[in-house]
Write a protein that holds these residues in place. Structure first.
Motif, PDB file in Angstrom:
ATOM      1  N   ARG A  18     -78.261 -36.929  12.827  1.00 20.32           N
ATOM      2  CA  ARG A  18     -78.365 -35.514  12.454  1.00 20.32           C
ATOM      3  C   ARG A  18     -76.995 -34.845  12.453  1.00 20.32           C
ATOM      4  NH1 ARG A  18     -83.265 -35.768  15.444  1.00 20.32           N
ATOM      5  NH2 ARG A  18     -82.236 -35.095  17.355  1.00 20.32           N
ATOM      6  N   LEU A  19     -76.192 -35.111  13.479  1.00 13.24           N
ATOM      7  CA  LEU A  19     -74.880 -34.475  13.568  1.00 13.24           C
ATOM      8  C   LEU A  19     -73.973 -34.928  12.433  1.00 13.24           C
ATOM      9  CD1 LEU A  19     -74.185 -34.674  17.419  1.00 13.24           C
ATOM     10  CD2 LEU A  19     -75.266 -32.828  16.115  1.00 13.24           C
ATOM     11  N   GLU A  20     -73.942 -36.218  12.172  1.00  5.10           N
ATOM     12  CA  GLU A  20     -73.057 -36.725  11.121  1.00  5.10           C
ATOM     13  C   GLU A  20     -73.523 -36.268   9.744  1.00  5.10           C
ATOM     14  OE1 GLU A  20     -72.938 -40.924  11.859  1.00  5.10           O
ATOM     15  OE2 GLU A  20     -71.291 -40.731  13.322  1.00  5.10           O
ATOM     16  N   GLY A  21     -74.849 -36.170   9.551  1.00  4.49           N
ATOM     17  CA  GLY A  21     -75.363 -35.663   8.285  1.00  4.49           C
ATOM     18  C   GLY A  21     -74.963 -34.216   8.060  1.00  4.49           C
ATOM     19  N   TRP A  22     -75.018 -33.398   9.126  1.00  2.00           N
ATOM     20  CA  TRP A  22     -74.623 -31.996   9.000  1.00  2.00           C
ATOM     21  C   TRP A  22     -73.128 -31.883   8.720  1.00  2.00           C
ATOM     22  CZ3 TRP A  22     -71.434 -28.273  10.934  1.00  2.00           C
ATOM     23  CH2 TRP A  22     -71.779 -26.946  10.651  1.00  2.00           C
ATOM     24  N   LEU A  23     -72.320 -32.660   9.423  1.00  2.00           N
ATOM     25  CA  LEU A  23     -70.868 -32.608   9.199  1.00  2.00           C
ATOM     26  C   LEU A  23     -70.522 -32.974   7.761  1.00  2.00           C
ATOM     27  CD1 LEU A  23     -69.512 -34.186  12.506  1.00  2.00           C
ATOM     28  CD2 LEU A  23     -69.276 -31.809  11.774  1.00  2.00           C
ATOM     29  N   ALA A  24     -71.269 -33.885   7.174  1.00  2.00           N
ATOM     30  CA  ALA A  24     -70.977 -34.326   5.812  1.00  2.00           C
ATOM     31  C   ALA A  24     -71.191 -33.212   4.800  1.00  2.00           C
ATOM     32  CB  ALA A  24     -71.843 -35.533   5.455  1.00  2.00           C
ATOM     33  N   ARG A  25     -72.067 -32.249   5.105  1.00  2.00           N
ATOM     34  CA  ARG A  25     -72.329 -31.163   4.161  1.00  2.00           C
ATOM     35  C   ARG A  25     -71.783 -29.825   4.637  1.00  2.00           C
ATOM     36  NH1 ARG A  25     -76.779 -27.757   5.044  1.00  2.00           N
ATOM     37  NH2 ARG A  25     -77.870 -28.143   7.000  1.00  2.00           N
ATOM     38  N   ALA A  26     -71.082 -29.791   5.752  1.00  4.40           N
ATOM     39  CA  ALA A  26     -70.644 -28.529   6.336  1.00  4.40           C
ATOM     40  C   ALA A  26     -69.726 -27.741   5.405  1.00  4.40           C
ATOM     41  CB  ALA A  26     -69.936 -28.786   7.667  1.00  4.40           C
ATOM     42  N   ALA A  27     -68.899 -28.447   4.623  1.00  3.05           N
ATOM     43  CA  ALA A  27     -67.945 -27.752   3.756  1.00  3.05           C
ATOM     44  C   ALA A  27     -68.626 -26.917   2.686  1.00  3.05           C
ATOM     45  CB  ALA A  27     -67.001 -28.767   3.113  1.00  3.05           C
ATOM     46  N   SER A  28     -69.897 -27.202   2.391  1.00  2.00           N
ATOM     47  CA  SER A  28     -70.605 -26.459   1.348  1.00  2.00           C
ATOM     48  C   SER A  28     -71.324 -25.227   1.881  1.00  2.00           C
ATOM     49  CB  SER A  28     -71.631 -27.380   0.664  1.00  2.00           C
ATOM     50  OG  SER A  28     -72.657 -27.746   1.569  1.00  2.00           O
ATOM     51  N   LEU A  29     -71.285 -25.018   3.192  1.00  2.00           N
ATOM     52  CA  LEU A  29     -72.035 -23.919   3.798  1.00  2.00           C
ATOM     53  C   LEU A  29     -71.186 -22.652   3.898  1.00  2.00           C
ATOM     54  CD1 LEU A  29     -73.753 -25.807   6.763  1.00  2.00           C
ATOM     55  CD2 LEU A  29     -74.813 -25.101   4.610  1.00  2.00           C
TER      56      LEU A  29
END
Length: 300
Positions: free
Chosen positions: A193-204
């Motif tokens: 979950r953490l790594e998945g969120w980090l992978a898309r964080a730049a788009s938030l």
């Protein structure tokens, strides 16, 4: 990614924000703005600040500005120090660290909460009524464990010692106190979950990034703080190490996002809905030690 975490209570949110705010200071305005991300109303925030102040968990340092009270700050620092397993990990019938609290009172709720929190953070489980134990695999041995338990709130009257030679029935029950497979699976799932969120964080945009990073990070760090640090082969220690690495990276990103939100985001909340491209966020560089979020709670 779907969020599976509950909104925080204002009490826990404010205490945790004080751990990541610049110089561990938080203004009432910042607290109100941060809590608004989770649908918490201004009146509830101000009432919570007043109650935390009356309880000595926060203290005013300037007009409308707060920091952790001495007791809460000491506890936060102690939890952040953490415990580490020793190089030689005990298993099976090897010695165990034991805490006996059977003679201690149970009428003082504050003392009970502190006791439960201390025992939970060091991963002790109840074998018999009032008798808690864990593998004797912590760095520094029983002396370091005793000192840390006392700092975390265990009463000085509690007996803390090393024991071995349990009878066969207690050995079987002791081995069943922890579900090593479930712990290992939980580490892997949280890491994903953490790594998945980090992978898309730049788009938030900043606000959803702050809200989501708090919910995910708070749950992950609480999981880390209350991890019993069991030795192999009871758990997959490599999976635990990978989980810790993911928490450290996520925590660094979360700190950067929340520092930016407290600095820049609160003043703009009421003025605009749209966020320009420059308001996107990305994961922070570096890997500081995780802040002890949610550690002023008792284990569930």
């Amino acid at each position: 990614m779907r969020m599976h975490t509950m909104n925080p209570e204002p009490r826990h949110l404010i205490l945790n924000l004080l751990l990541v705010a610049a110089q561990r200071r938080l203004s009432a305005r910042e607290a109100v703005g941060a809590c608004a991300l989770f649908g918490i109303r201004e009146n509830s925030v101000r009432v919570t600040l007043a109650r935390l102040s009356a309880a000595g968990l926060v203290e005013a340092v300037d007009r409308g500005e707060y920091r952790l009270g001495p007791g809460a700050a000491r506890l936060a620092d102690e939890v952040a120090t953490g415990a580490m397993p020793s190089a030689g990990c005990a298993t099976g019938t090897a010695p165990r660290i034991v805490v006996h609290v059977g003679d201690l009172g149970r009428s003082d709720r504050a003392a009970l909460r502190a006791r439960d929190r201390a025992l939970g953070i060091l991963g002790l489980r109840e074998l018999d009524r009032g008798l808690f134990l864990r593998p004797d695999n912590l760095a520094g041995g029983v002396e370091a464990a005793r000192e840390r338990l006392l700092k975390l709130g265990l009463e000085p009257e509690a007996a803390v010692f090393v024991a071995h030679g349990f009878d066969a029935a207690r050995e079987r029950r002791a081995a069943a106190l922890w579900d090593g497979r479930a712990l290992t699976q939980a580490w892997r799932e949280t890491r994903g979950r953490l790594e998945g969120w980090l992978a898309r964080a730049a788009s938030l945009a900043l606000e959803p990034a702050a809200r989501e990073s708090y919910l995910l990070g708070n749950a992950a760090i609480r999981q880390l703080v209350f991890d019993p640090l069991l030795p192999a082969p009871l758990v997959d220690v490599d999976a635990r190490r990978d989980f810790l690495d993911a928490v450290v990276r996520f925590d660094a990103a979360g700190h950067a996002i929340w520092n930016r939100f407290l600095r820049d985001g609160i003043g703009r909340r009421a003025s605009t809905r749209a966020r320009p491209a420059s308001d996107r966020v990305g994961p922070a560089r570096g890997a500081p030690r995780p802040a002890p979020a949610a550690t002023l709670e008792t284990p569930s």
